[in-house]
Motif scaffolding. Sequence first.
Motif, PDB file in Angstrom:
ATOM      1  N   ARG A   1       0.809  -1.223   0.000  1.00 58.66           N
ATOM      2  CA  ARG A   1       0.000   0.000   0.000  1.00 58.66           C
ATOM      3  C   ARG A   1       0.840   1.270   0.000  1.00 58.66           C
ATOM      4  NH1 ARG A   1      -1.277   1.772   5.742  1.00 58.66           N
ATOM      5  NH2 ARG A   1       0.213   0.570   6.946  1.00 58.66           N
ATOM      6  N   ASP A   2       2.115   1.181   0.364  1.00 62.23           N
ATOM      7  CA  ASP A   2       2.993   2.352   0.380  1.00 62.23           C
ATOM      8  C   ASP A   2       3.681   2.597  -0.958  1.00 62.23           C
ATOM      9  OD1 ASP A   2       2.498   3.139   2.992  1.00 62.23           O
ATOM     10  OD2 ASP A   2       4.042   1.804   3.810  1.00 62.23           O
ATOM     11  N   VAL A   3       3.336   1.822  -1.976  1.00 62.82           N
ATOM     12  CA  VAL A   3       4.006   1.940  -3.269  1.00 62.82           C
ATOM     13  C   VAL A   3       3.808   3.337  -3.878  1.00 62.82           C
ATOM     14  CG1 VAL A   3       2.186   1.084  -4.799  1.00 62.82           C
ATOM     15  CG2 VAL A   3       4.554   0.586  -5.308  1.00 62.82           C
ATOM     16  N   GLY A   4       2.740   4.003  -3.560  1.00 61.13           N
ATOM     17  CA  GLY A   4       2.489   5.343  -4.077  1.00 61.13           C
ATOM     18  C   GLY A   4       3.339   6.419  -3.436  1.00 61.13           C
ATOM     19  N   ARG A   5       4.005   6.089  -2.349  1.00 58.91           N
ATOM     20  CA  ARG A   5       4.848   7.064  -1.651  1.00 58.91           C
ATOM     21  C   ARG A   5       6.298   7.037  -2.135  1.00 58.91           C
ATOM     22  NH1 ARG A   5       4.307   6.082   4.524  1.00 58.91           N
ATOM     23  NH2 ARG A   5       5.435   8.060   4.563  1.00 58.91           N
ATOM     24  N   VAL A   6       6.602   6.126  -3.067  1.00 55.92           N
ATOM     25  CA  VAL A   6       7.981   5.941  -3.524  1.00 55.92           C
ATOM     26  C   VAL A   6       8.008   5.978  -5.048  1.00 55.92           C
ATOM     27  CG1 VAL A   6       9.945   4.343  -3.526  1.00 55.92           C
ATOM     28  CG2 VAL A   6       8.498   4.514  -1.501  1.00 55.92           C
ATOM     29  N   ARG A   7       9.064   6.525  -5.584  1.00 60.19           N
ATOM     30  CA  ARG A   7       9.294   6.459  -7.023  1.00 60.19           C
ATOM     31  C   ARG A   7      10.664   5.849  -7.257  1.00 60.19           C
ATOM     32  NH1 ARG A   7       9.761  12.792  -8.081  1.00 60.19           N
ATOM     33  NH2 ARG A   7      11.205  13.200  -6.404  1.00 60.19           N
ATOM     34  N   ARG A   8      10.809   5.191  -8.399  1.00 59.25           N
ATOM     35  CA  ARG A   8      12.099   4.583  -8.775  1.00 59.25           C
ATOM     36  C   ARG A   8      12.759   5.432  -9.839  1.00 59.25           C
ATOM     37  NH1 ARG A   8      11.458  -0.094 -11.399  1.00 59.25           N
ATOM     38  NH2 ARG A   8       9.369   0.549 -11.928  1.00 59.25           N
ATOM     39  N   VAL A   9      14.074   5.579  -9.709  1.00 62.70           N
ATOM     40  CA  VAL A   9      14.829   6.417 -10.633  1.00 62.70           C
ATOM     41  C   VAL A   9      16.074   5.649 -11.064  1.00 62.70           C
ATOM     42  CG1 VAL A   9      16.006   8.624 -10.943  1.00 62.70           C
ATOM     43  CG2 VAL A   9      14.055   8.473  -9.379  1.00 62.70           C
ATOM     44  N   TYR A  10      16.385   5.719 -12.364  1.00 63.71           N
ATOM     45  CA  TYR A  10      17.617   5.141 -12.894  1.00 63.71           C
ATOM     46  C   TYR A  10      18.458   6.269 -13.472  1.00 63.71           C
ATOM     47  CZ  TYR A  10      20.755   2.634 -16.044  1.00 63.71           C
ATOM     48  OH  TYR A  10      21.866   2.181 -16.701  1.00 63.71           O
ATOM     49  N   LEU A  11      19.673   6.457 -12.947  1.00 59.26           N
ATOM     50  CA  LEU A  11      20.611   7.472 -13.416  1.00 59.26           C
ATOM     51  C   LEU A  11      21.716   6.762 -14.179  1.00 59.26           C
ATOM     52  CD1 LEU A  11      20.915   9.561 -10.118  1.00 59.26           C
ATOM     53  CD2 LEU A  11      19.310   9.881 -12.005  1.00 59.26           C
ATOM     54  N   TYR A  12      22.026   7.227 -15.399  1.00 60.38           N
ATOM     55  CA  TYR A  12      22.993   6.530 -16.237  1.00 60.38           C
ATOM     56  C   TYR A  12      23.874   7.520 -16.987  1.00 60.38           C
ATOM     57  CZ  TYR A  12      20.299   7.713 -20.382  1.00 60.38           C
ATOM     58  OH  TYR A  12      19.679   8.392 -21.381  1.00 60.38           O
ATOM     59  N   THR A  13      24.932   7.001 -17.574  1.00 62.01           N
ATOM     60  CA  THR A  13      25.789   7.761 -18.487  1.00 62.01           C
ATOM     61  C   THR A  13      25.922   6.977 -19.786  1.00 62.01           C
ATOM     62  OG1 THR A  13      27.818   6.722 -17.697  1.00 62.01           O
ATOM     63  CG2 THR A  13      27.144   8.758 -16.602  1.00 62.01           C
ATOM     64  N   GLY A  14      26.409   7.641 -20.823  1.00 59.75           N
ATOM     65  CA  GLY A  14      26.668   6.939 -22.082  1.00 59.75           C
ATOM     66  C   GLY A  14      25.439   6.829 -22.956  1.00 59.75           C
ATOM     67  N   ASP A  15      25.395   5.726 -23.706  1.00 60.06           N
ATOM     68  CA  ASP A  15      24.313   5.505 -24.666  1.00 60.06           C
ATOM     69  C   ASP A  15      22.991   5.248 -23.949  1.00 60.06           C
ATOM     70  OD1 ASP A  15      26.166   5.740 -26.674  1.00 60.06           O
ATOM     71  OD2 ASP A  15      26.580   3.580 -26.747  1.00 60.06           O
ATOM     72  N   GLU A  16      21.921   5.517 -24.666  1.00 56.03           N
ATOM     73  CA  GLU A  16      20.574   5.270 -24.143  1.00 56.03           C
ATOM     74  C   GLU A  16      20.422   3.777 -23.825  1.00 56.03           C
ATOM     75  OE1 GLU A  16      16.766   6.424 -23.015  1.00 56.03           O
ATOM     76  OE2 GLU A  16      18.255   7.768 -23.892  1.00 56.03           O
ATOM     77  N   PRO A  17      20.057   3.430 -22.590  1.00 52.20           N
ATOM     78  CA  PRO A  17      19.946   2.010 -22.240  1.00 52.20           C
ATOM     79  C   PRO A  17      18.706   1.367 -22.859  1.00 52.20           C
ATOM     80  CG  PRO A  17      19.270   3.371 -20.399  1.00 52.20           C
ATOM     81  CD  PRO A  17      19.766   4.307 -21.465  1.00 52.20           C
TER      82      PRO A  17
END
Length: 186
Positions: A99-115
């Motif tokens: 139920r707490d899934v709405g309180r969190v966001r996931r982020v991916y930070l990268y360098t280089g080519d588009e993954p």
Amino acid sequence: MKYKSFVFWLIGLACIGPFVLAAILYYGPWQRSVLPTLPGVRELVQPPIALPPGWFDEPSTAADDRYRWSLIYARIAACDQQCVGDLTRLRQVYLALGRDVGRVRRVYLYTGDEPQLPDDRELLVRRLDDDRGAPVLGLLGEDRLRAGRVYIADPAGNLVVSYPPSAEQKELLRDLQRLLAASRTG
């Protein structure tokens, strides 16, 4: 009469004793590294690293997105099978919040080519090697991000806890649940 003074000193020791003991342990002459630490591979980010304001904001996101906790995976390398596996493990931790899934966001930070990532609409993807990401890359440190790093950021945008990507999912989930339970925001 002797009994009453004994009870008086006993009550005084019971009330003031814990504070005196805490002060001795905190300000004592020994090194703090001798004191026990929390088990696990987590590292508290001391002092917390403040991400630039508006770093995660997107025009299409909801207005309350800025009040969410962030589960961040940062890596300086091409997104290979290990990277995809790490992102999958973070998604499982995210979904296990229930139920707490709405309180969190996931982020991916990268360098280089588009993954080339699996289709995941909830994953926010940001570059670290463009004009907006360069200050963040400097804050996080390139050396630590070669193998990847998992961070938890509070709703104010401060990185507070750091993990290697090999951290146990249970440990990460437990820490995130504790932070969410103690937080009134997000």
